[in-house]
Design a protein around this motif. Structure first.
Motif, PDB file in Angstrom:
ATOM      1  N   LEU A 302       0.816  -1.216   0.000  1.00  0.00           N
ATOM      2  CA  LEU A 302       0.000   0.000   0.000  1.00  0.00           C
ATOM      3  C   LEU A 302       0.848   1.264   0.000  1.00  0.00           C
ATOM      4  CD1 LEU A 302      -2.668  -1.238   2.547  1.00  0.00           C
ATOM      5  CD2 LEU A 302      -3.203  -0.452   0.236  1.00  0.00           C
ATOM      6  N   ASP A 303       0.336   2.264  -0.674  1.00  0.00           N
ATOM      7  CA  ASP A 303       0.990   3.571  -0.752  1.00  0.00           C
ATOM      8  C   ASP A 303       1.046   4.210   0.639  1.00  0.00           C
ATOM      9  OD1 ASP A 303       0.776   6.713  -1.333  1.00  0.00           O
ATOM     10  OD2 ASP A 303       1.691   5.706  -3.057  1.00  0.00           O
ATOM     11  N   LYS A 304       2.115   4.959   0.905  1.00  0.00           N
ATOM     12  CA  LYS A 304       2.285   5.587   2.231  1.00  0.00           C
ATOM     13  C   LYS A 304       1.117   6.510   2.591  1.00  0.00           C
ATOM     14  CE  LYS A 304       7.080   4.990   3.295  1.00  0.00           C
ATOM     15  NZ  LYS A 304       7.189   3.820   2.453  1.00  0.00           N
ATOM     16  N   THR A 305       0.552   7.182   1.589  1.00  0.00           N
ATOM     17  CA  THR A 305      -0.558   8.105   1.873  1.00  0.00           C
ATOM     18  C   THR A 305      -1.796   7.335   2.342  1.00  0.00           C
ATOM     19  OG1 THR A 305      -1.203   8.043  -0.451  1.00  0.00           O
ATOM     20  CG2 THR A 305       0.176   9.890   0.240  1.00  0.00           C
ATOM     21  N   VAL A 306      -1.956   6.101   1.859  1.00  0.00           N
ATOM     22  CA  VAL A 306      -3.079   5.250   2.276  1.00  0.00           C
ATOM     23  C   VAL A 306      -2.792   4.684   3.666  1.00  0.00           C
ATOM     24  CG1 VAL A 306      -4.377   3.130   1.736  1.00  0.00           C
ATOM     25  CG2 VAL A 306      -3.705   4.665  -0.111  1.00  0.00           C
ATOM     26  N   LEU A 307      -1.542   4.274   3.870  1.00  0.00           N
ATOM     27  CA  LEU A 307      -1.152   3.610   5.128  1.00  0.00           C
ATOM     28  C   LEU A 307      -1.367   4.470   6.366  1.00  0.00           C
ATOM     29  CD1 LEU A 307       2.098   1.677   4.179  1.00  0.00           C
ATOM     30  CD2 LEU A 307      -0.080   0.694   4.896  1.00  0.00           C
ATOM     31  N   LYS A 308      -1.172   5.783   6.225  1.00  0.00           N
ATOM     32  CA  LYS A 308      -1.270   6.623   7.433  1.00  0.00           C
ATOM     33  C   LYS A 308      -2.673   6.582   8.054  1.00  0.00           C
ATOM     34  CE  LYS A 308      -2.102  11.073   5.060  1.00  0.00           C
ATOM     35  NZ  LYS A 308      -3.510  10.873   4.931  1.00  0.00           N
ATOM     36  N   ASP A 309      -3.694   6.206   7.276  1.00  0.00           N
ATOM     37  CA  ASP A 309      -5.064   6.141   7.795  1.00  0.00           C
ATOM     38  C   ASP A 309      -5.495   4.732   8.203  1.00  0.00           C
ATOM     39  OD1 ASP A 309      -5.396   8.866   7.282  1.00  0.00           O
ATOM     40  OD2 ASP A 309      -6.014   8.491   5.218  1.00  0.00           O
ATOM     41  N   MET A 310      -4.570   3.770   8.171  1.00  0.00           N
ATOM     42  CA  MET A 310      -4.924   2.369   8.433  1.00  0.00           C
ATOM     43  C   MET A 310      -4.773   1.983   9.903  1.00  0.00           C
ATOM     44  SD  MET A 310      -5.760   0.673   5.728  1.00  0.00           S
ATOM     45  CE  MET A 310      -6.285   1.756   4.432  1.00  0.00           C
ATOM     46  N   PRO A 311      -5.794   1.344  10.481  1.00  0.00           N
ATOM     47  CA  PRO A 311      -5.670   0.901  11.878  1.00  0.00           C
ATOM     48  C   PRO A 311      -4.571  -0.129  12.084  1.00  0.00           C
ATOM     49  CG  PRO A 311      -7.928   0.632  11.070  1.00  0.00           C
ATOM     50  CD  PRO A 311      -7.089   0.997   9.893  1.00  0.00           C
ATOM     51  N   THR A 312      -4.221  -0.888  11.021  1.00  0.00           N
ATOM     52  CA  THR A 312      -3.278  -1.999  11.189  1.00  0.00           C
ATOM     53  C   THR A 312      -1.827  -1.656  10.866  1.00  0.00           C
ATOM     54  OG1 THR A 312      -4.018  -2.665   9.005  1.00  0.00           O
ATOM     55  CG2 THR A 312      -4.883  -3.908  10.858  1.00  0.00           C
ATOM     56  N   THR A 313      -1.548  -0.423  10.434  1.00  0.00           N
ATOM     57  CA  THR A 313      -0.151  -0.033  10.217  1.00  0.00           C
ATOM     58  C   THR A 313       0.594  -0.207  11.548  1.00  0.00           C
ATOM     59  OG1 THR A 313      -0.945   1.586   8.625  1.00  0.00           O
ATOM     60  CG2 THR A 313       1.303   1.863   9.385  1.00  0.00           C
ATOM     61  N   PRO A 314       1.798  -0.812  11.541  1.00  0.00           N
ATOM     62  CA  PRO A 314       2.471  -1.120  12.814  1.00  0.00           C
ATOM     63  C   PRO A 314       2.471   0.028  13.837  1.00  0.00           C
ATOM     64  CG  PRO A 314       3.716  -2.066  11.012  1.00  0.00           C
ATOM     65  CD  PRO A 314       2.568  -1.317  10.390  1.00  0.00           C
ATOM     66  N   GLU A 315       2.771   1.264  13.389  1.00  0.00           N
ATOM     67  CA  GLU A 315       2.815   2.368  14.363  1.00  0.00           C
ATOM     68  C   GLU A 315       1.409   2.754  14.858  1.00  0.00           C
ATOM     69  OE1 GLU A 315       3.648   4.240  10.240  1.00  0.00           O
ATOM     70  OE2 GLU A 315       4.003   2.356  11.300  1.00  0.00           O
ATOM     71  N   ASN A 316       0.380   2.529  14.039  1.00  0.00           N
ATOM     72  CA  ASN A 316      -0.989   2.874  14.462  1.00  0.00           C
ATOM     73  C   ASN A 316      -1.576   1.850  15.424  1.00  0.00           C
ATOM     74  OD1 ASN A 316      -0.824   5.118  12.845  1.00  0.00           O
ATOM     75  ND2 ASN A 316      -2.167   4.357  11.235  1.00  0.00           N
ATOM     76  N   ILE A 317      -1.208   0.581  15.220  1.00  0.00           N
ATOM     77  CA  ILE A 317      -1.801  -0.484  16.039  1.00  0.00           C
ATOM     78  C   ILE A 317      -1.031  -0.705  17.344  1.00  0.00           C
ATOM     79  CG2 ILE A 317      -0.604  -2.580  15.213  1.00  0.00           C
ATOM     80  CD1 ILE A 317      -3.450  -3.820  14.835  1.00  0.00           C
ATOM     81  N   ALA A 318       0.191  -0.142  17.421  1.00  0.00           N
ATOM     82  CA  ALA A 318       1.098  -0.415  18.550  1.00  0.00           C
ATOM     83  C   ALA A 318       0.449  -0.229  19.919  1.00  0.00           C
ATOM     84  CB  ALA A 318       2.353   0.447  18.435  1.00  0.00           C
ATOM     85  N   ASN A 319      -0.296   0.873  20.126  1.00  0.00           N
ATOM     86  CA  ASN A 319      -0.903   1.122  21.437  1.00  0.00           C
ATOM     87  C   ASN A 319      -2.415   1.018  21.421  1.00  0.00           C
ATOM     88  OD1 ASN A 319       1.290   1.527  23.241  1.00  0.00           O
ATOM     89  ND2 ASN A 319       1.746   3.408  22.121  1.00  0.00           N
ATOM     90  N   GLN A 320      -2.926   0.173  20.512  1.00  0.00           N
ATOM     91  CA  GLN A 320      -4.363  -0.070  20.491  1.00  0.00           C
ATOM     92  C   GLN A 320      -4.685  -1.360  21.247  1.00  0.00           C
ATOM     93  OE1 GLN A 320      -6.851   0.772  16.993  1.00  0.00           O
ATOM     94  NE2 GLN A 320      -4.963   1.141  15.884  1.00  0.00           N
ATOM     95  N   VAL A 321      -5.968  -1.525  21.532  1.00  0.00           N
ATOM     96  CA  VAL A 321      -6.459  -2.698  22.254  1.00  0.00           C
ATOM     97  C   VAL A 321      -7.344  -3.489  21.297  1.00  0.00           C
ATOM     98  CG1 VAL A 321      -7.820  -3.455  24.263  1.00  0.00           C
ATOM     99  CG2 VAL A 321      -6.651  -1.238  24.319  1.00  0.00           C
ATOM    100  N   GLN A 322      -7.150  -4.801  21.257  1.00  0.00           N
ATOM    101  CA  GLN A 322      -8.100  -5.616  20.490  1.00  0.00           C
ATOM    102  C   GLN A 322      -9.320  -5.869  21.366  1.00  0.00           C
ATOM    103  OE1 GLN A 322      -6.681  -9.346  18.897  1.00  0.00           O
ATOM    104  NE2 GLN A 322      -8.657  -9.820  17.980  1.00  0.00           N
ATOM    105  N   ILE A 323     -10.506  -5.642  20.812  1.00  0.00           N
ATOM    106  CA  ILE A 323     -11.719  -5.843  21.607  1.00  0.00           C
ATOM    107  C   ILE A 323     -11.746  -7.279  22.129  1.00  0.00           C
ATOM    108  CG2 ILE A 323     -13.299  -6.502  19.716  1.00  0.00           C
ATOM    109  CD1 ILE A 323     -15.280  -4.489  21.331  1.00  0.00           C
TER     110      ILE A 323
END
Length: 345
Positions: A302-323
């Protein structure tokens, strides 16, 4: 010459018949509709048909599990594949409503976001409930749920979904609980009391929302300065607004494919699931809606511009909680009742 023409027509006819036989059966695939369905059409349905696998008959529903149960119980299953959220997948699996799947069909489970491959369903995209804010209305950017609760530093109303799910988790994170420990704390009576006590502090500032379209509207109009929101809803309006997402402390979940027990085309449906979670198709899906691929091998495509909005990008998911689906299956009813009584006070 005529003989030759006849032969050619016959040959073409036989070839066409062979192609029809080679194509798979028509599959009835039922989803939640909307922009999510539009992305599925581009990423899965059209390419599947173009590859000669058979036709997709696309249906829609609102998640009514009673429909699926009635079909399974009366042995009159007309759907081959249905999109379900995690709690419904878990319940349907427990109640023997879905076919069991062989995980080997989907490749290496290590290539998927944790929890995507289940006994009777496969998560094919990830969405998050996140903290969102309007950067035009705030001088400093919030970075956590602690900031969301800080009405001195960030004066103004807050938007929260009217329900216990997500709201109690956010309250605990605002009170200093690490994302990874949220469900451990929430599992105890003391932890639940602690979450409600934290909510008491914010209650005068809360504007409740019930539909996913509301948080972007509230933020754009300035009715609230921050809100919990579905990430895809914020991404959809970011081109024409200055709405931003804080991934830290977000809660993510899957939507999954499941095959109703007794589906006539179960084998072809399994192949379709495997096809939909292949990296190439996952890439196309995420390019058409801001939901993360369940197959992590799609991320580098995926293009970097698309990735910044993705919940699963490593930096975005790092401090999230799985329900925690089993937590809500066990405690949901009691906590929603307690929440409703608290909210009505």
């Amino acid at each position: 010459m005529l003989k030759h023409l006849k032969f050619t027509a016959l040959t073409l006819g036989m070839l066409a018949a062979a192609q029809v036989m080679a194509a798979g059966p028509d599959l009835t695939v039922v989803s939640f509709g909307g922009t999510n369905k539009a992305a599925q059409v581009k990423a899965f349905y059209e390419p599947w048909e173009a590859a000669g696998n058979g036709k997709i008959i696309a249906g829609e529903y609102n998640g009514e599990m009673a429909k699926v149960k009635a079909m399974v119980d009366t042995k009159s299953v007309t759907w081959d594949l249905v999109e379900v959220e995690s709690p419904e997948l878990s319940r349907g699996c427990d109640e023997d409503m879905f076919e069991t799947l062989d995980p080997k069909m989907f490749g290496n489970s290590g290539d998927y976001v944790k929890g995507a491959i289940q006994t009777c369903g496969v998560g094919f995209f990830v969405w998050s409930t996140v903290l969102a804010y309007n950067a035009d209305k705030l001088k400093t950017a919030p970075t956590s749920w602690a900031d969301f609760w800080d009405t001195k530093k960030f004066p103004g109303k807050r938007g929260l979904r009217k329900g216990a799910k997500y709201t109690l988790e956010f309250a605990l994170m605002a009170d200093g609980v690490a994302p990874k420990d949220v469900y451990k704390v929430l599992a105890s009576k003391d932890g639940q009391d602690r979450a409600f006590k934290k909510l008491d502090q914010l209650k005068p500032y809360i504007q409740w929302w019930e539909a996913g379209a509301q948080p972007p509207q509230y933020l754009a109009s300035g009715d609230v300065v921050m809100s919990s929101a579905y990430n895809g809803r914020i991404a959809a309006v970011q081109k024409e607004s200055n709405l931003k997402v804080v991934w830290n402390g977000g809660i993510y979940d899957f939507d999954a494919w499941a095959i109703p027990k007794g589906a006539k085309n179960a084998e072809a449906a399994k192949k379709f699931i495997a096809y939909s979670v292949s990296p190439g198709q996952q890439k196309i899906y995420s390019e058409n809606i801001a939901y993360g691929p369940a197959n992590t091998l799609a991320v580098p495509l995926l293009d970097k511009t698309v990735l910044k909005d993705m919940p699963t990008t490593p930096e975005n998911i790092a401090n999230q909680v799985q329900i925690d689906v089993s937590f809500w299956a066990d405690n949901g009813e009691q906590l929603e009742q307690r929440f409703n009584a608290w909210a009505a006070k």
